[in-house]
Design a protein around this motif. Structure first.
Motif, mmCIF file in Angstrom:
data_model
loop_
_atom_site.group_PDB
_atom_site.id
_atom_site.type_symbol
_atom_site.label_atom_id
_atom_site.label_comp_id
_atom_site.label_asym_id
_atom_site.label_seq_id
_atom_site.Cartn_x
_atom_site.Cartn_y
_atom_site.Cartn_z
ATOM 1 N N ASP B 82 -8.137 0.632 15.653
ATOM 2 C CA ASP B 82 -7.700 -0.023 16.885
ATOM 3 C C ASP B 82 -6.224 0.296 17.104
ATOM 4 O O ASP B 82 -5.365 -0.151 16.361
ATOM 5 N N SER B 84 -4.658 -0.265 20.078
ATOM 6 C CA SER B 84 -4.138 -0.937 21.282
ATOM 7 C C SER B 84 -2.838 -1.684 20.991
ATOM 8 O O SER B 84 -1.906 -1.653 21.796
ATOM 9 N N ALA B 88 0.856 -0.949 22.779
ATOM 10 C CA ALA B 88 1.487 -1.996 23.589
ATOM 11 C C ALA B 88 2.973 -2.147 23.273
ATOM 12 O O ALA B 88 3.705 -2.799 24.009
#
Lengths: 293, 808
Positions: B82, B84, B88
């Motif tokens: 992951d 993400s 960010a």
């Protein structure tokens, strides 16, 4: 090798440091020499939200005060090592300081930082307990003096209350005739010790042991005061290979050091006997008859 | 002499003094002006002043910072990644995983004989095979943001059975590191009938020896900056020993080889650790993905945790000897831990096999040398390259044989030393003079001299300690140059400028050992250009002819010979111009020296090199030249284990006196000497530097350095827990280079980069055994192992307290 984000505040006095520390709460850490804290931050083992830099809080030199040597908290190890006042009043402290890290560490690291950090392998905590020294602290409710024997509690943990900072360390001046020794076992010059032994000995007029102080470091959660064990063997007797070795055996039985990359727990325990014996003999060799007792 | 050439930099030509016993020496009678002098070079001064621009010192506008996300388990399946959270974080420009790599394979066929087909992914796709294996790579606008982002790439792992001990990995039911099996390679060499020889020997000594993982621990970390230049070429300015990796990087990116350029920087050490790629593919991927300049520098933690290490070897020796000291038979079995990927393990285990019998002519010998996959950090090249570990084995065996037979430790070696014409276990004959005997004699004499000169108190000031003192020494054989079957080549371009200064272009990388400086010295010798007027441009795949990486002690042999050949050919090309202008018939009458070409014996008949350069060009003789040196080649038969291996070898002996603290087990080296026959010194100061540095690094290996790995997890990820000695821990090493048996490098030089690291472990094990009467067979020789050995001695009731070293 980059610390996580933190705020920075500089204190220009100890009361201001205390105030900042109160405001910062649990997320605040005091920065003195930074020789332990900064590497821990770089490795992200410590992630304080606020650093309170106390380097501007005072710059006094080690001094004598009525039979005591007072060492201000910001005294660098290199100063401790070289100061004429320290070498004269308490040479074992200068000797212990010479074993700390390397020359760069000794020029930045401070005695206040070292005692507040309370690394069980620290040379200064071990020496201070042997010397029956004390730590001066300032907090929200004023100043207090804590005996070294009570100050170091367990791994990296001291008797400091929230909001308190170390302002100085004090030890009794070593009277002439008192023998002393600080020895440590290392695998490599400049590394943390596997075993430390600090010994102070007073001889009577007959050359027998009048009083002995003995502390071992780096082998437990805090410096281990073995003065009573040493006294039980040596008091009013002679300090020789056999009696020193007997104290060594008892010291070894009294500790249970953990395994480390530099040496196993069993090895370090065995070495406690060796270093206690060597430290006692070295201290006795320095002691003068009818000395400080 | 021209102005500016002082006595130090260019002494008058004198014959090189012969060393050692006359009669057996190969002497050329050559005299030298520049070769053999300890001239300085700009790299010294720049390093001392802090002016040299190392890989990490480079900066580019708009530069991003890269960081690798590494596996936290030694053996696991990747279920999900992951990214993400990482994406960010403000300033993050790329988070790449296996799917983003155009061709996710690092390919190098390391054995050279088509033996290892296993491909290593650039980024692990579905499975991780060692702790620290790269799983993803991120780029961000600051180094701190890159580190934050790397921390937030979340990888879900599922445990997968791993294997962490090479011998366990060979068991039939062991978990497989690669589906092809855990045995990466097995070399088998056999000469004569060792089984029969061991049966009929007067005595047989068996020994089992174990060595540890260690790290290269160079000062300069793995570092570099990459960008895409105006021609669309991915350009990497990196600390690497091998710029030819540009081709592999191009394959990973899926672009033509010409679209990747590698510029090698002057390095702060490599020791083999920058021989495989380190940061290069990750830097290239980030540059390719972001189209921005990117910098990557590995932290010391990453380096200690995840960059390849030296192979731990387990070595089983059986050596049979007759009562007169002749070794008649030997079997050696070596098991090396390759870690999770092949890298250069096949070659390392090969070098170990070839040199496993040491500098001895053993008529009946069998060597089996196996590299085994485990889920430990991969192992690969490190100074000494397999030929180091075995010195601990064969030189421990020699002392044991001497003790068993009651012979002196020098005598047993002298009876068995290999000579020119003698055979290695591969059946190949050594074809240059072997001066190992001379190095042994010289080292022991020097040690006696040091001992006689008096030194510090034994007890180091602690009068309450109890010591025993012992002496040890060890001899070694180390190849230089790549295996002959690689058909190694090195190319060089050289030109004489219009002002008579010289330019050398050659792809060699400079580890810090003076590779470039030596080439200037050789050029100066041949062309007569002052060394300060020579520019050596190195290590740029776009601009310098390729000459192969700096490894395997090959660089002086290969690039030195390439420069020598090119310089001589350039000189020969220009000589006819000079003969016609100076009115002589024979080019042999010309002397190129002191920035001019002169008629021998005719003091007033000369041209400056500037005049020669201009005159040549006017006549259409271009004053530059490109040439290629081809190493000696040979064939090796994997099936029979016979054939030719390395072009040549370097021999040496180290010797030391030690004091062992009987209570703490600590070892103090009282004095240490290291002697190698280097054939010919190009620059004596650099040779001595190599010998001292190698000996010190070998002492660390012997006594304290170890990456201890427990179930695939390294315990030493900081220098605090990696006991590399400091200047305060090691003795002064007296380095003694000899010039006896001419080798195959330029002017007869032998390689000296690797050889000095190999003997110390055996020297110190032998010295400790001499002191305490018990032998340590596992490295490092820690205080605890010494105490355990002392307990063992007390257990068997032996009592051999002595006050001084045993004479050799």
């Amino acid at each position: 090798m980059y610390p996580s984000l933190f705020d920075y505040a500089g204190a220009t006095s100890w009361p201001q440091a205390v105030q900042l520390l109160q405001e910062g709460g649990e997320e605040a850490k005091v920065l003195a020499g930074g020789q332990s804290l900064v590497p821990m931050m770089a490795l992200r083992l410590a992630t304080p939200a606020l650093l309170i830099d106390v380097n501007g809080a005072g710059d006094g030199e080690p001094r004598r005060e009525s039979g005591r040597l007072v060492v201000p908290a910001l005294t660098r190890h290199a100063t401790l090592q070289r100061s004429v006042v320290v070498r004269d009043a308490c040479p074992i402290l200068a000797e212990a300081a010479s074993w700390i890290g390397n020359i760069r560490v000794r020029h930045r690291g401070t005695i206040g930082g070292s005692v507040a950090h309370a690394d069980p392998a620290g040379e200064l905590p071990c020496s201070l307990v042997a010397l029956e020294g004390a730590v001066r602290v300032l907090g929200p409710s004023g100043e207090r003096i804590i005996a070294a024997s009570n100050f170091f509690q367990t791994y990296f943990t001291t008797a400091l209350e929230p909001g308190e900072v170390v302002t100085a360390v004090e030890v009794p001046v070593i009277a002439s005739g008192r023998g002393w020794a600080f020895l440590e076992l290392i695998r490599r010059v400049g590394d943390f010790a596997l075993v430390e032994a600090a010994a102070l000995i007073d001889l009577d007029d007959a050359g027998q042991c009048a009083r002995v102080r003995l502390t071992v470091g780096a082998v437990g959660e805090r410096p281990v005061d073995l003065s009573d064990e040493a006294g039980a063997v040596l008091q009013n007797g002679s300090i020789d290979e056999a009696s020193a070795a007997e104290v060594g055996r008892r010291a070894s039985a009294a500790v249970d050091p953990p395994d480390a990359v530099h040496g196993s727990g069993a090895y370090r325990r065995e070495m406690v006997a060796v270093y206690v014996r060597r430290a006692l003999l070295a201290a006795a060799a320095r002691a003068g008859r009818g000395g400080a007792a | 002499m021209t102005a500016g050439v002082d006595a130090r930099t260019a002494p008058p030509a004198v014959p090189v003094a012969p060393v050692g016993p006359p009669g057996e020496l190969v002497r050329t009678g050559e005299t030298f002006r520049v070769v053999g002098t300890s001239i300085s070079h700009r790299d010294f001064e720049q390093k001392v002043r802090g002016e040299l621009s190392y890989a990490d010192d480079w900066r580019m506008p708009g530069m991003l910072y890269g960081r690798i996300v590494r596996a936290q388990l030694p053996s696991a399946l990747i279920e999900r990644i992951d990214r993400s959270g990482a994406l960010a974080i403000p300033g993050v420009h790329a988070v790449l995983t296996a799917a983003d790599v155009p061709r996710n394979a690092i390919t190098e066929e390391a054995s050279g004989l088509g033996m290892d087909p296993i491909v290593q992914p650039v980024l692990a796709a579905d499975r991780v095979r060692y702790q620290g294996e790269p799983v993803a790579v991120v780029a961000a606008e600051t180094a701190a943001a890159a580190e934050d982002a790397a921390d937030r790439v979340l990888v879900d792992y599922r445990d997968h059975p791993g294997v962490f001990d090479p011998e366990a990995a060979l068991a039939p039911d062991a978990p497989l590191v690669h589906r092809q099996g855990n045995r990466l390679v097995e070399w088998r060499l056999e000469r004569g009938d060792p089984d029969e020889a061991l049966r009929t020997a007067d005595a047989v000594v068996e020994g089992e020896y174990r060595t540890q993982f260690v790290d290269h621990a160079y000062m300069e970390p793995e570092a570099g900056v990459g960008w895409i230049d105006g021609d669309g070429v991915v350009t990497l300015r990196v600390a690497t020993q091998v710029i030819e990796h540009a081709r592999e990087i191009a394959q990973i990116l899926g672009v033509p080889h010409t679209k990747v350029r590698v510029i090698g920087t002057y390095m702060g050490g490599g020791f083999g650790g920058k021989e495989d790629m380190t940061i290069e593919p990750y830097l290239a991927l980030l540059v390719w993905a972001t189209r921005r300049p990117v910098k990557m520098v590995w932290s010391r933690q990453e380096s200690l945790l995840a960059r390849q290490k030296r192979h731990p070897f387990t070595m089983y020796y059986r050596t049979g000897v007759m009562s007169d000291g002749r070794i008649v038979g030997e079997t050696v079995r070596i098991v090396g831990d390759a870690g999770a990927y092949p890298l250069l393990s096949p070659r390392v285990l090969f070098a170990g096999a070839v040199t496993a019998a040491g500098p001895y002519d053993v008529p009946n010998v069998r060597v089996e040398s196996t590299a085994v996959f485990t889920n430990n950090v991969p192992t690969s090249a490190m100074r000494g390259f397999g030929a180091m570990q075995v010195v601990f084995g064969y030189e421990s065996q020699m002392d044991r044989l001497a003790d068993q037979l009651g012979l002196s430790r020098t005598e047993i070696r002298e009876r068995n030393f290999i000579k020119k014409g003698g055979q290695l276990p591969t059946h190949e004959q050594l074809d240059t003079y072997v001066a190992v005997r001379e190095t042994l004699q010289t080292a022991l004499e020097a040690l006696d001299e040091e001992a006689g000169s008096g030194d510090a108190a034994l007890d180091g000031g602690d009068t309450n300690a109890h010591y025993l003192v012992g002496r040890g020494f060890a001899c070694g054989i180390q190849p230089y140059g790549r295996s002959r079957f690689f058909a190694d080549r090195a190319s060089c371009w050289m030109g004489l400028e219009r002002d008579g200064s010289a330019v050398v272009r050659i792809g060699v990388t400079d580890l810090g050992a003076g590779q470039a400086a030596s080439l200037a010295q050789i050029t100066a010798e041949v062309l007569g250009v002052h060394p300060d007027r020579i520019s050596v441009h190195i290590a740029d795949t776009a601009l310098t002819p390729l000459s192969g990486g700096t490894f395997g002690t090959r660089q002086l042999y290969m690039s030195g010979n390439a420069v020598l050949k090119t310089a001589r050919e350039l000189r020969d090309k220009l000589a006819p111009v000079a003969t016609s202008l100076l009115g002589v018939d024979d080019p042999a009458e010309l002397e190129f020296a002191d920035d001019r070409v002169a008629v021998r014996g005719g003091a007033d008949r000369f041209l400056s090199l500037a005049e020669l350069s201009g005159a040549a060009e006017e006549r259409g003789v271009m004053p530059f030249h490109l040439s290629t040196f081809e190493a000696e080649t040979g064939h090796f038969d994997v099936r029979t284990g016979r054939g030719q291996t390395f072009p040549d070898f370097t021999f040496g002996t180290h010797a030391a006196d030690v004091a062992v603290d009987l209570e703490t087990g600590q070892i103090r080296i009282l004095r240490y000497v290291a002697c190698h026959d280097v054939g010919r010194m190009i620059n004596p100061q650099r040779v001595e530097g190599q010998i001292q540095g190698g000996a010190v690094q070998g002492i660390g290996y012997a006594l304290s350095e170890e990456i201890r790995i427990v179930e695939g997890i390294p315990e030493s990820s900081l220098f605090a827990d990696y006991l590399m000695p400091t200047s305060a821990d090691v003795p002064d090493v007296r380095a003694i280079p000899l010039e006896i048996g001419l080798g195959k490098g330029p002017f007869g030089a032998r390689g000296i980069g690797e050889p000095p690291i190999a003997p110390p472990a055996a020297v110190l094990a032998n010295a400790v055994a001499d002191a305490i009467g018990v032998r340590i067979t596992e490295l490092p020789i820690t205080p605890e192992r010494v105490l355990a050995a002392l307990r063992e001695r007390r257990g068997v009731g032996a009592d051999r307290e002595r006050g001084g070293p045993t004479p050799a």
